[in-house]
Design a protein around this motif. Structure first.
Motif, PDB file in Angstrom:
ATOM      1  N   ASP A   5       0.815  -1.217   0.000  1.00 42.77           N
ATOM      2  CA  ASP A   5       0.000   0.000   0.000  1.00 42.77           C
ATOM      3  C   ASP A   5       0.844   1.260   0.000  1.00 42.77           C
ATOM      4  O   ASP A   5       0.389   2.313   0.401  1.00 42.77           O
ATOM      5  N   SER A   6       2.107   1.157  -0.437  1.00 42.61           N
ATOM      6  CA  SER A   6       2.956   2.351  -0.447  1.00 42.61           C
ATOM      7  C   SER A   6       3.586   2.535  -1.822  1.00 42.61           C
ATOM      8  O   SER A   6       3.635   1.629  -2.644  1.00 42.61           O
ATOM      9  N   LEU A   7       4.055   3.754  -2.035  1.00 45.82           N
ATOM     10  CA  LEU A   7       4.710   4.131  -3.279  1.00 45.82           C
ATOM     11  C   LEU A   7       5.955   4.918  -2.898  1.00 45.82           C
ATOM     12  O   LEU A   7       5.888   5.805  -2.045  1.00 45.82           O
ATOM     13  N   GLN A   8       7.092   4.587  -3.510  1.00 44.57           N
ATOM     14  CA  GLN A   8       8.341   5.251  -3.183  1.00 44.57           C
ATOM     15  C   GLN A   8       8.953   5.858  -4.431  1.00 44.57           C
ATOM     16  O   GLN A   8       8.760   5.338  -5.532  1.00 44.57           O
ATOM     17  N   GLY A   9       9.681   6.953  -4.245  1.00 47.61           N
ATOM     18  CA  GLY A   9      10.365   7.582  -5.365  1.00 47.61           C
ATOM     19  C   GLY A   9      11.588   8.331  -4.888  1.00 47.61           C
ATOM     20  O   GLY A   9      11.702   8.655  -3.709  1.00 47.61           O
ATOM     21  N   ALA A  10      12.505   8.603  -5.814  1.00 50.79           N
ATOM     22  CA  ALA A  10      13.726   9.321  -5.473  1.00 50.79           C
ATOM     23  C   ALA A  10      14.085  10.271  -6.602  1.00 50.79           C
ATOM     24  O   ALA A  10      13.789  10.005  -7.770  1.00 50.79           O
ATOM     25  N   PHE A  11      14.704  11.375  -6.241  1.00 48.61           N
ATOM     26  CA  PHE A  11      15.174  12.388  -7.176  1.00 48.61           C
ATOM     27  C   PHE A  11      16.691  12.306  -7.263  1.00 48.61           C
ATOM     28  O   PHE A  11      17.347  11.911  -6.287  1.00 48.61           O
ATOM     29  N   LEU A  15      16.708  13.710  -2.689  1.00 48.62           N
ATOM     30  CA  LEU A  15      15.385  13.768  -2.071  1.00 48.62           C
ATOM     31  C   LEU A  15      14.654  12.473  -2.374  1.00 48.62           C
ATOM     32  O   LEU A  15      14.675  11.991  -3.501  1.00 48.62           O
ATOM     33  N   SER A  16      14.030  11.891  -1.361  1.00 49.37           N
ATOM     34  CA  SER A  16      13.218  10.703  -1.588  1.00 49.37           C
ATOM     35  C   SER A  16      11.886  10.878  -0.886  1.00 49.37           C
ATOM     36  O   SER A  16      11.734  11.693   0.021  1.00 49.37           O
ATOM     37  N   LEU A  17      10.904  10.117  -1.341  1.00 52.52           N
ATOM     38  CA  LEU A  17       9.584  10.185  -0.721  1.00 52.52           C
ATOM     39  C   LEU A  17       8.952   8.816  -0.692  1.00 52.52           C
ATOM     40  O   LEU A  17       9.299   7.922  -1.461  1.00 52.52           O
ATOM     41  N   GLU A  18       8.054   8.654   0.259  1.00 53.85           N
ATOM     42  CA  GLU A  18       7.247   7.445   0.366  1.00 53.85           C
ATOM     43  C   GLU A  18       5.823   7.871   0.667  1.00 53.85           C
ATOM     44  O   GLU A  18       5.582   8.656   1.581  1.00 53.85           O
ATOM     45  N   ALA A  19       4.895   7.380  -0.123  1.00 59.42           N
ATOM     46  CA  ALA A  19       3.481   7.674   0.066  1.00 59.42           C
ATOM     47  C   ALA A  19       2.787   6.404   0.525  1.00 59.42           C
ATOM     48  O   ALA A  19       3.047   5.322   0.003  1.00 59.42           O
ATOM     49  N   GLU A  20       1.912   6.550   1.523  1.00 63.40           N
ATOM     50  CA  GLU A  20       1.173   5.389   2.008  1.00 63.40           C
ATOM     51  C   GLU A  20      -0.181   5.812   2.534  1.00 63.40           C
ATOM     52  O   GLU A  20      -0.387   6.974   2.904  1.00 63.40           O
ATOM     53  N   LYS A  21      -1.095   4.860   2.565  1.00 62.25           N
ATOM     54  CA  LYS A  21      -2.409   5.123   3.134  1.00 62.25           C
ATOM     55  C   LYS A  21      -2.256   5.257   4.646  1.00 62.25           C
ATOM     56  O   LYS A  21      -1.552   4.480   5.274  1.00 62.25           O
ATOM     57  N   PRO A  22      -2.919   6.256   5.234  1.00 61.84           N
ATOM     58  CA  PRO A  22      -2.775   6.449   6.686  1.00 61.84           C
ATOM     59  C   PRO A  22      -3.617   5.449   7.464  1.00 61.84           C
ATOM     60  O   PRO A  22      -4.655   4.989   6.986  1.00 61.84           O
ATOM     61  N   VAL A  39      -7.876  12.355   5.568  1.00 56.25           N
ATOM     62  CA  VAL A  39      -6.576  12.169   4.951  1.00 56.25           C
ATOM     63  C   VAL A  39      -6.594  10.874   4.154  1.00 56.25           C
ATOM     64  O   VAL A  39      -6.893   9.808   4.683  1.00 56.25           O
ATOM     65  N   ALA A  40      -6.282  10.975   2.869  1.00 59.06           N
ATOM     66  CA  ALA A  40      -6.261   9.805   1.996  1.00 59.06           C
ATOM     67  C   ALA A  40      -4.863   9.240   1.839  1.00 59.06           C
ATOM     68  O   ALA A  40      -4.689   8.079   1.502  1.00 59.06           O
ATOM     69  N   MET A  41      -3.839  10.084   2.080  1.00 61.19           N
ATOM     70  CA  MET A  41      -2.467   9.642   1.875  1.00 61.19           C
ATOM     71  C   MET A  41      -1.508  10.495   2.688  1.00 61.19           C
ATOM     72  O   MET A  41      -1.678  11.701   2.801  1.00 61.19           O
TER      73      MET A  41
END
Length: 105
Positions: A5-11, A15-22, A39-41
């Motif tokens: 249920d998560s999505l990750q990315g990097a620049f 910089l990196s990010l991780e998105a997930e359902k709360p 909150v959806a994410m």
């Protein structure tokens, strides 16, 4: 990269990010600018140093926030540890309260 249920990315800047359902859909920031929405994410950002020469993680982050705001009608907040509000998007568009840039003075 997507995992469960998560999505990750990097620049390239680091910089990196991780998105997930709360787990909890309640808006938990101290300053919500009067916004109230489920909150959806959650998107967690990691700024690492040192940055590669000629790249800026904070520029990438501001570009990401601006692009996100232009791609969705969704409302959102950008905070640091749920305390310091930097950006918010409401029905009137994207607003900036604090700059993400480090002061050079």
């Amino acid at each position: 990269m997507q995992t469960g249920d998560s999505l990750q990315g990097a620049f390239p800047s680091g910089l990196s990010l991780e998105a997930e359902k709360p787990g909890d859909p309640l808006l938990g920031a101290e300053d919500t600018k009067g916004l109230s929405f489920p909150v959806a994410m959650h998107i967690y950002l990691r700024v690492k140093s040192p940055e590669p020469k000629g790249l800026s993680q904070l520029d990438d982050l501001e570009d990401f926030i601006t692009r996100l705001a232009s791609l969705t009608e969704a409302q959102f907040l950008v905070t640091f540890q749920y305390e310091s509000l930097y950006y918010w998007k409401d029905a009137n568009g994207l607003h900036q309260q604090k700059s993400l840039k480090r002061s050079t003075t």
